[in-house]
Motif scaffolding. Structure first.
Motif, PDB file in Angstrom:
ATOM      1  N   LEU A   1       0.852  -1.191   0.000  1.00  0.00           N
ATOM      2  CA  LEU A   1       0.000   0.000   0.000  1.00  0.00           C
ATOM      3  C   LEU A   1       0.884   1.235   0.000  1.00  0.00           C
TER       4      LEU A   1
ATOM      5  N   ASP B   1      -2.577   5.123   1.685  1.00  0.00           N
ATOM      6  CA  ASP B   1      -3.429   3.998   2.081  1.00  0.00           C
ATOM      7  C   ASP B   1      -2.988   3.389   3.407  1.00  0.00           C
TER       8      ASP B   1
ATOM      9  N   LEU C   1      -6.010   3.397   6.003  1.00  0.00           N
ATOM     10  CA  LEU C   1      -6.628   2.069   6.149  1.00  0.00           C
ATOM     11  C   LEU C   1      -7.497   1.968   7.400  1.00  0.00           C
ATOM     12  N   TYR C   2      -6.921   2.377   8.521  1.00  0.00           N
ATOM     13  CA  TYR C   2      -7.648   2.238   9.783  1.00  0.00           C
ATOM     14  C   TYR C   2      -8.956   3.031   9.752  1.00  0.00           C
TER      15      TYR C   2
ATOM     16  N   LYS D   1     -10.606   4.120   7.188  1.00  0.00           N
ATOM     17  CA  LYS D   1     -11.545   3.631   6.180  1.00  0.00           C
ATOM     18  C   LYS D   1     -12.345   2.458   6.708  1.00  0.00           C
ATOM     19  N   LEU D   2     -11.670   1.583   7.463  1.00  0.00           N
ATOM     20  CA  LEU D   2     -12.349   0.369   7.892  1.00  0.00           C
ATOM     21  C   LEU D   2     -13.105   0.533   9.204  1.00  0.00           C
ATOM     22  N   HIS D   3     -12.694   1.503  10.021  1.00  0.00           N
ATOM     23  CA  HIS D   3     -13.331   1.569  11.335  1.00  0.00           C
ATOM     24  C   HIS D   3     -14.190   2.803  11.562  1.00  0.00           C
TER      25      HIS D   3
ATOM     26  N   ARG E   1       0.952   6.782  11.240  1.00  0.00           N
ATOM     27  CA  ARG E   1      -0.084   5.750  11.176  1.00  0.00           C
ATOM     28  C   ARG E   1      -0.600   5.414  12.569  1.00  0.00           C
TER      29      ARG E   1
ATOM     30  N   PHE F   1     -17.258  -5.884   5.210  1.00  0.00           N
ATOM     31  CA  PHE F   1     -16.280  -4.992   5.808  1.00  0.00           C
ATOM     32  C   PHE F   1     -14.972  -5.007   5.005  1.00  0.00           C
TER      33      PHE F   1
ATOM     34  N   ARG G   1     -13.225  -4.379  -0.144  1.00  0.00           N
ATOM     35  CA  ARG G   1     -12.180  -3.879  -1.048  1.00  0.00           C
ATOM     36  C   ARG G   1     -11.099  -4.927  -1.273  1.00  0.00           C
TER      37      ARG G   1
ATOM     38  N   LEU H   1      -4.033  -2.602  14.397  1.00  0.00           N
ATOM     39  CA  LEU H   1      -5.001  -1.681  13.799  1.00  0.00           C
ATOM     40  C   LEU H   1      -6.419  -2.252  13.917  1.00  0.00           C
TER      41      LEU H   1
ATOM     42  N   LEU I   1      -7.525  -4.982  12.963  1.00  0.00           N
ATOM     43  CA  LEU I   1      -7.960  -5.736  11.784  1.00  0.00           C
ATOM     44  C   LEU I   1      -7.583  -7.196  11.986  1.00  0.00           C
TER      45      LEU I   1
END
Ligand code: ATP
Ligand code: MG
Lengths: 243, 281
Positions: free
Chosen positions: A93, A97, A101-102, A104-106, A151, B61, B64, B157, B159
């Motif tokens: 990435l 990105d 990333l964090y 965007k997803l959370h 990050r 979720f 992508r 993170l 994930l």
């Protein structure tokens, strides 16, 4: 506050950490200093449960983390940021990105709001916008470290863990990283846990210090109480350290 | 003097005996360890499979990542698939013509070639080749993430590595391999048609069509281009991910992980193919 009680860890029957007791207070910079190969990385990874201890307990604000389910712990990771010795940027990435990333997803923030936060974070660590489309392999070590810090802070954590934040950096970059660690404490009132073998760094940033040697904590307390003799003892076997 | 010799011989014999038992013990010991390691591996694979199934509801979720994987499972494999299936078809045709004698009607030869391509050759050869291509690259990709702490970084993170890395790849394998196989079947049959009918005139187009329709069973098509490849796709993706996540010890470890992924998934593909045949045909 993080409390560690009687923490033990061994690999393949070889004890790496033995009965570690620690107490890390709110909004302080707590440094764990020790020679190379004496289990600093193992200890800091245990603290955030990237490794499982053999015995002992770790609790955040009175809550024992070993009793948390995986899901609960994932929730808990939102309060924690970890900066790896190797930075661990996602190399497939680009920087943008990696940072977004964090979010965007959370979060449900719009693309633009996320971008604003990314820019803010990247400016906070003293980098320019031009870096956003680069991939980690195109960055210097100092830049990587600062991207890794960006990050971490973009999560808005309450605890931030640094594993050897100055390793492999030149003096200029070390100064910048030290300033970052300090300003994160002052401006955002984070609790910082720093693991290092760099005595200079330890004196520069710490509020309190733990000395780790041969699997055990040999001293915990204010950095002013550390004597030269202690430091000499810590490194007496002639292990490599920077001053 | 004679007595000395006897004692010496006796000692020698005992020594030999001793080494013999020692070697036996070593063999048993290492066999035991291998067996234990084998069952541990099976257990771990099972756990990883369960946890990826459990994370299946989080696919939205990770949509992508899923789309990215769909892309790399399909578009990137098209060239290799095309070349492979053209020559698979031609090879099967040559073999079919060679094996049949003048008394066998040519429609039967076409029929045999068609069926062996669709039920067996295309799905299995394609899967084996893709096990080499996709399995190795999955294992190497995830393995190098593992040794550079990127898997741990995902955890910090919030994930889940299984949801983020394993699940999208599993689903992509499950969905894309059948599609690629259908595409490959189509290309292979087309190449057979061109070679046997258009170019050489060995059989007329109508006869060719009759050969394909002969004893036509939809179920065989379903087995060959849906059931088999979707299972193989899961196998390839899963082995790649498993060995990738298990990687330890630097660049050498990554190499070992990708070799393991390819070898194990190839073996499993052949075994599963046999049992599917037994079960369904
Ligand atoms: N996954 C592992 N498996 C086996 N042994 C390990 C593992 N991780 C660490 N060790 C061992 O634990 C000991 C401590 O390692 P650790 O990485 O914590 O040292 P460190 O203090 O962080 O050193 P450095 O300053 O060089 O980073 C070492 O002896 C290492 O061999
Ligand atoms: Mg370390």
């Amino acid at each position: 506050m993080i409390e560690v009680r009687k923490l033990c860890k061994s690999f393949n029957g070889k004890k790496v950490l033995n009965k570690i007791d620690l107490e890390i207070r709110e909004n302080e910079i707590f440094t764990i200093l020790g020679p190379s190969g004496h289990g600093k990385t193992v200890l800091i990874k245990l603290l955030v449960r990237l490794l499982e201890p053999d015995s002992g307990s770790i609790s955040y604000d009175g809550q024992d983390i070993s009793s948390l389910s995986k899901r609960e712990f994932n929730e808990m990771y939102k309060k924690i940021a970890f900066i790896f010795q190797s930075n661990a940027l996602f190399d497939y990435l680009d920087v943008k990105d990696n940072l977004s990333l964090y979010k965007k997803l959370h979060t449900k923030l719009s693309e633009k709001m996320i971008m604003d936060e990314v820019l803010e974070a990247i400016h906070f660590v003293g980098l320019g916008q031009d870096i956003l489309n680069k991939f980690p392999e195109e960055l210097s070590e100092g830049m990587k470290k600062r991207v890794a810090i960006a990050r971490a802070v973009i999560k808005l954590p309450s605890y931030i863990f640094y594993d050897e934040p100055t390793l492999g950096l030149d003096q200029g970059n070390i100064v910048k990283v030290i300033e970052l660690i300090r300003s994160l404490k002052k401006d955002v009132s984070l609790t910082s846990i720093v693991v290092t073998h760099n005595i200079h760094l330890m004196f520069e940033i710490s509020d309190r210090v733990a000395l780790l040697k041969d699997r055990e904590i040999v001293f915990v307390g204010d950095k002013d109480n550390i004597s030269n003799v202690m430091l000499q003892n810590l490194y007496e076997k002639g292990e490599d350290y920077e001053l | 003097m004679k007595k000395d010799l006897r004692i010496l011989r006796e000692q020698n014999r005992q020594k030999k005996n001793h080494t013999f038992w020692k070697i036996c013990a070593l063999i048993v010991d290492s066999l035991g360890q291998k067996t234990i390691a084998f069952f541990i591996t099976v257990h771990e694979i099972w756990i990883l499979f369960l946890s990826s199934m459990r994370s299946i509801f989080s696919i939205w979720f990770f949509r992508r990542q899923f789309v990215e994987q769909l892309y790399s499972f399909s578009v990137k494999t098209i060239p290799i698939t095309t070349v492979l299936s053209i020559f698979l078809g031609l090879g099967a045709l040559v073999q079919g013509i060679y094996q049949s004698n003048p008394f066998v009607p040519r429609v039967y030869t076409v029929n045999v070639v068609f069926k062996s391509l669709v039920i067996e050759l295309c799905p299995i050869i394609l899967s084996l080749v893709l096990a080499g291509k996709l399995g190795a690259s999955l294992a190497a990709e995830i393995g190098s993430m593992k040794i550079s702490d990127q898997i741990d970084a995902l955890k910090t993170l919030s994930l889940d590595p299984v949801g983020f890395l394993v699940l999208p790849r599993l689903l992509a394998g499950f969905i894309m391999l059948p599609i690629i196989t259908i595409f490959a079947n189509f290309i292979a049959i087309l190449s057979v048609f061109f070679a046997s009918s258009v170019v050489s005139g060995w059989i007329s187009p109508l006869e060719f069509l009759r050969g394909i329709q002969l004893d036509f069973r939809v179920f065989e098509l379903i087995l060959g281009s849906l059931i088999k490849p979707s299972l193989f796709g899961i196998l390839i993706a899963f082995m790649g991910c498993y060995f990738g996540l298990k990687t330890v010890g630097g660049a050498k470890g990554v190499g070992k992980a990708s070799t393991n992924a390819v070898v194990i998934s190839a073996i499993l593909i052949v075994i599963v193919d046999y049992y599917l045949g037994v079960l369904f045909l």
